[in-house]
Design a protein around this motif. Structure first.
Motif, PDB file in Angstrom:
ATOM      1  N   GLY A  55      63.912  90.427  56.015  1.00 17.29           N
ATOM      2  CA  GLY A  55      63.811  91.940  55.872  1.00 17.29           C
ATOM      3  C   GLY A  55      64.818  92.545  55.194  1.00 17.29           C
ATOM      4  O   GLY A  55      64.613  93.696  54.967  1.00 17.29           O
ATOM      5  N   THR A  58      63.596  94.041  49.767  1.00 17.58           N
ATOM      6  CA  THR A  58      62.283  94.421  49.488  1.00 17.58           C
ATOM      7  C   THR A  58      62.152  94.756  47.848  1.00 17.58           C
ATOM      8  O   THR A  58      63.054  95.106  47.337  1.00 17.58           O
ATOM      9  CB  THR A  58      61.963  95.806  50.345  1.00 17.58           C
ATOM     10  OG1 THR A  58      62.960  96.913  49.876  1.00 17.58           O
ATOM     11  CG2 THR A  58      62.055  95.490  51.687  1.00 17.58           C
ATOM     12  N   THR A  69      56.429 101.695  51.798  1.00 15.98           N
ATOM     13  CA  THR A  69      57.382 100.912  52.431  1.00 15.98           C
ATOM     14  C   THR A  69      56.981  99.631  53.036  1.00 15.98           C
ATOM     15  O   THR A  69      55.991  99.671  54.079  1.00 15.98           O
ATOM     16  CB  THR A  69      57.982 101.896  53.410  1.00 15.98           C
ATOM     17  OG1 THR A  69      58.386 102.737  52.888  1.00 15.98           O
ATOM     18  CG2 THR A  69      59.293 100.902  53.989  1.00 15.98           C
ATOM     19  N   SER A  71      57.806  96.281  55.631  1.00 15.77           N
ATOM     20  CA  SER A  71      58.629  95.970  56.816  1.00 15.77           C
ATOM     21  C   SER A  71      58.258  95.082  57.595  1.00 15.77           C
ATOM     22  O   SER A  71      57.097  94.569  57.339  1.00 15.77           O
ATOM     23  CB  SER A  71      58.929  97.091  57.601  1.00 15.77           C
ATOM     24  OG  SER A  71      58.061  97.901  58.208  1.00 15.77           O
TER      25      SER A  71
END
Length: 122
Positions: A55, A58, A69, A71
């Protein structure tokens, strides 16, 4: 092996928001990079976003940078995509995928979900 199930798609007006979820099964979820792709009618499947196994890294397509976004929660085995400021051109079936490398290439991902429809009205 990893099985993926997307949810959270729907119909939204331009400027609105949606959050897509992708639930994974399998003990090795945390070792995979995850990506979101989309496919509009008559068009090829295209990269939207990707996240590495931890994580910490990105990546985004230029068309969604600053609006979407990605996640993940490895404990829950879920990857999310928050989509804000949606535009009619974001209308597509959205797929999540799992692969060994955090890159923007469809062929690099091994496991795919069935997809969830996102429709943005003008």
């Amino acid at each position: 092996q990893v099985q993926l199930v997307e949810s959270g798609g729907g119909l939204v007006q331009a400027g609105g928001s949606l959050r897509l979820s992708c639930a994974a099964s399998g003990r090795t979820f945390s070792s995979y990079a995850m990506g979101w792709f989309r496919q509009a009618p008559g068009k090829e499947r295209e990269f939207v976003s990707a996240i590495n196994w931890s994580g910490e890294s990105t990546y985004y397509a230029d068309s969604v940078k600053g609006r979407f976004t990605i996640s993940r929660d490895n404990t829950k085995k879920v990857v999310y995509q928050q989509m804000n400021s949606l535009k009619p051109e974001d209308t597509a079936v959205y797929y999540c995928a799992a692969g060994r490398f955090t890159i923007a290439t469809v062929a690099a991902y091994t496991y795919w979900g069935q997809g969830t429809q996102v429709t943005v009205s003008s």
